[in-house]
Design an enzyme around this catalytic site. Structure first.
Site, PDB file in Angstrom:
ATOM      1  N   LYS A 160     -23.682   7.701  -1.533  1.00 56.05           N
ATOM      2  CA  LYS A 160     -23.002   8.918  -2.001  1.00 56.05           C
ATOM      3  C   LYS A 160     -22.996   9.019  -3.514  1.00 56.05           C
ATOM      4  O   LYS A 160     -23.088  10.113  -4.080  1.00 56.05           O
ATOM      5  CB  LYS A 160     -21.568   8.916  -1.467  1.00 56.05           C
ATOM      6  CG  LYS A 160     -20.680  10.029  -1.991  1.00 56.05           C
ATOM      7  CD  LYS A 160     -19.274   9.903  -1.421  1.00 56.05           C
ATOM      8  CE  LYS A 160     -18.341  10.979  -1.974  1.00 56.05           C
ATOM      9  NZ  LYS A 160     -16.957  10.850  -1.428  1.00 56.05           N
ATOM     10  N   ILE A 165     -18.135  -1.813   2.236  1.00 59.29           N
ATOM     11  CA  ILE A 165     -19.173  -0.907   1.700  1.00 59.29           C
ATOM     12  C   ILE A 165     -18.958  -0.720   0.202  1.00 59.29           C
ATOM     13  O   ILE A 165     -19.374   0.274  -0.380  1.00 59.29           O
ATOM     14  CB  ILE A 165     -19.192   0.448   2.440  1.00 59.29           C
ATOM     15  CG1 ILE A 165     -17.788   1.062   2.523  1.00 59.29           C
ATOM     16  CG2 ILE A 165     -19.798   0.297   3.827  1.00 59.29           C
ATOM     17  CD1 ILE A 165     -17.762   2.446   3.168  1.00 59.29           C
ATOM     18  N   ALA A 166     -18.323  -1.720  -0.409  1.00 58.61           N
ATOM     19  CA  ALA A 166     -18.124  -1.753  -1.864  1.00 58.61           C
ATOM     20  C   ALA A 166     -17.473  -0.469  -2.368  1.00 58.61           C
ATOM     21  O   ALA A 166     -17.927   0.146  -3.329  1.00 58.61           O
ATOM     22  CB  ALA A 166     -19.454  -2.008  -2.576  1.00 58.61           C
ATOM     23  N   TYR A 208       0.854  -1.193   0.000  1.00 58.21           N
ATOM     24  CA  TYR A 208       0.000   0.000   0.000  1.00 58.21           C
ATOM     25  C   TYR A 208       0.889   1.242   0.000  1.00 58.21           C
ATOM     26  O   TYR A 208       1.729   1.415   0.871  1.00 58.21           O
ATOM     27  CB  TYR A 208      -0.904   0.046   1.228  1.00 58.21           C
ATOM     28  CG  TYR A 208      -1.939  -1.062   1.301  1.00 58.21           C
ATOM     29  CD1 TYR A 208      -2.204  -1.900   0.228  1.00 58.21           C
ATOM     30  CD2 TYR A 208      -2.661  -1.275   2.474  1.00 58.21           C
ATOM     31  CE1 TYR A 208      -3.146  -2.890   0.304  1.00 58.21           C
ATOM     32  CE2 TYR A 208      -3.613  -2.270   2.565  1.00 58.21           C
ATOM     33  CZ  TYR A 208      -3.851  -3.089   1.479  1.00 58.21           C
ATOM     34  OH  TYR A 208      -4.791  -4.081   1.577  1.00 58.21           O
ATOM     35  N   GLY A 222     -17.486   2.419  -1.367  1.00 57.77           N
ATOM     36  CA  GLY A 222     -18.347   3.602  -1.322  1.00 57.77           C
ATOM     37  C   GLY A 222     -19.663   3.443  -2.046  1.00 57.77           C
ATOM     38  O   GLY A 222     -20.574   4.269  -1.877  1.00 57.77           O
ATOM     39  N   ALA A 223     -19.822   2.383  -2.832  1.00 64.72           N
ATOM     40  CA  ALA A 223     -21.046   2.213  -3.615  1.00 64.72           C
ATOM     41  C   ALA A 223     -22.277   2.017  -2.739  1.00 64.72           C
ATOM     42  O   ALA A 223     -23.401   2.350  -3.154  1.00 64.72           O
ATOM     43  CB  ALA A 223     -20.905   1.037  -4.571  1.00 64.72           C
ATOM     44  N   LEU A 224     -22.095   1.480  -1.510  1.00 68.29           N
ATOM     45  CA  LEU A 224     -23.232   1.231  -0.627  1.00 68.29           C
ATOM     46  C   LEU A 224     -23.507   2.387   0.337  1.00 68.29           C
ATOM     47  O   LEU A 224     -24.384   2.289   1.179  1.00 68.29           O
ATOM     48  CB  LEU A 224     -22.991  -0.048   0.181  1.00 68.29           C
ATOM     49  CG  LEU A 224     -23.059  -1.351  -0.613  1.00 68.29           C
ATOM     50  CD1 LEU A 224     -22.611  -2.537   0.235  1.00 68.29           C
ATOM     51  CD2 LEU A 224     -24.476  -1.585  -1.133  1.00 68.29           C
ATOM     52  N   SER A 279     -13.397  -4.103   1.528  1.00 69.95           N
ATOM     53  CA  SER A 279     -14.421  -3.475   0.678  1.00 69.95           C
ATOM     54  C   SER A 279     -15.822  -3.753   1.213  1.00 69.95           C
ATOM     55  O   SER A 279     -16.728  -4.103   0.454  1.00 69.95           O
ATOM     56  CB  SER A 279     -14.301  -3.948  -0.772  1.00 69.95           C
ATOM     57  OG  SER A 279     -13.150  -3.439  -1.389  1.00 69.95           O
TER      58      SER A 279
END
Length: 365
Positions: free
Chosen positions: A261, A253-254, A96, A256-258, A251
């Site tokens: 926003k 919340i995928a 990272y 940010g997809a979930l 991941s």
């Protein structure tokens, strides 16, 4: 650790070149041990929700390919707020923020710096650190694991870490890597060991190999969320439950997809835009709308509902990535309450109507 097809290329390129749920309160870091859970059969206890540090210092997938002082301060605030809210489990990796990625700062280095500064103000705070070994093709044998671990410890400024994981299965030499994990435990360099992105077959093999040395395989870190439930379908979740291995969900919340926003008119930026396309987000809207409705009944955000859904699956520790203090504080709100069984099943049913995204290819090795 969250990787998908489009993001994996950039990261690897940089590296190469009756249900019972314990109720808890997310409050100050002086809270009692009831907030924590053991990782698998190890003696290591961590908070029931952790923080992923993939984005800290990264310029290959996150942060719009740019890292600056403002983002540094935001990451530091995310770290401090997490601890203030009682979340003290942080997950990073040697790849990272790879030094080969232009402008990047290694995530381990940042986390080590944040820990040092926090302990100077609050010496008694207990922070659990997890990091990962990159199974690069030229790394062979058990000694490669120990060498990489010692380099990670140097960057972190620590004499040992709580959890050391194999980031993904190697193209070859996996038995040697597992031996290296066992050696790390016996040499006192780590408290517990785990794997990441391991299939059911590989998971069982690693578990059995370590068991012969009397060392538990504590965890398997995999992509798992309401809209990415491959661990339920490929036997990984069931094997974790059977063998007493904690599933750490990256991941969750995928990316940010979930969160609610993003919309078809406002998709995410950077490489994520190629995964969570306007077309995908259009199909996702019925689920997002229902998540919002359920959240309103509890006074919770969509993010908190999505994380709580995962925690309710039991034997799961989600590690969402926090870029700033606001996100870190919001994640803490996923704890201390529980969705009803009816809501859990309803969300699963709705999510099943959305075609899942493509995950990190090594999951299928």
């Amino acid at each position: 650790m969250a990787l998908h097809v489009s993001g994996a290329g950039g990261l690897l390129a940089a590296a190469f070149g009756p249900r019972k749920v314990q109720r808890i309160r997310a409050v100050a870091s002086t809270e009692t041990e009831e907030r924590k859970t053991k990782l698998g059969g190890s003696e290591l206890k961590v908070t029931r929700l952790g923080i992923g540090a993939w984005s800290w210092g990264d310029t290959s997938y996150w942060n719009n390919f740019d890292w600056d002082d403002r983002k540094m301060k935001a990451a530091k605030a995310a770290f401090d707020t997490s601890i203030d809210c009682g979340i003290t489990f942080f997950d990073t990796a040697e790849v990272y923020g790879s030094r080969l990625s232009l402008g990047a700062i290694n995530s381990e280095t940042l986390l080590g710096r944040f820990i040092k500064e926090r302990k100077e103000r609050n010496p008694e705070v207990e922070i659990s650190v997890a990091t990962k070994f990159a199974a690069l093709p030229w790394r062979l044998g058990r000694q490669s694991v120990l060498t990489a671990l010692k380099d990670s410890l140097r960057r972190l400024g620590l004499s040992s870490v709580d959890l050391y994981q194999l980031h993904w299965p190697g193209l070859w030499g996996n038995e040697g890597y597992i031996d290296g994990l066992g050696d790390a435990v016996e040499q006192g360099l780590v408290k517990a060991v785990g794997v990441s992105n391991y299939s059911e077959k590989r998971l069982r093999s690693a578990h059995e190999q370590l068991k012969k040395r009397g060392i538990p395989l504590a965890s398997n870190q995999v992509n798992y969320s309401l809209i990415y439930r491959l661990p339920e379908e490929n036997g990984v979740k069931a094997a974790c439950d059977e063998l007493g291995i904690t599933l750490i969900a990256y991941s969750p919340i995928a990316q940010g997809a979930l969160t609610g926003k993003y919309t078809p008119e406002n998709p995410p930026t950077g490489p994520r835009r190629n995964i969570y396309t306007p077309e995908f987000l259009t199909r996702l809207q019925p689920l997002i709308n229902r998540i919002k409705e359920i959240g309103q009944n509890y006074g919770k955000t969509p993010t908190q509902v999505a994380l709580n859904w995962l925690i309710a699956q039991e034997n799961v520790v989600p590690i969402p990535g926090a870029k700033n203090a606001e996100q870190a504080g919001e994640f803490a709100g996923a704890l201390s309450w529980r969705l009803s069984d009816e809501e859990i099943n309803e969300l699963r049913s709705l999510a099943s109507q959305t075609k899942p995204i493509v995950g990190f290819p090594v999951e299928n090795l």
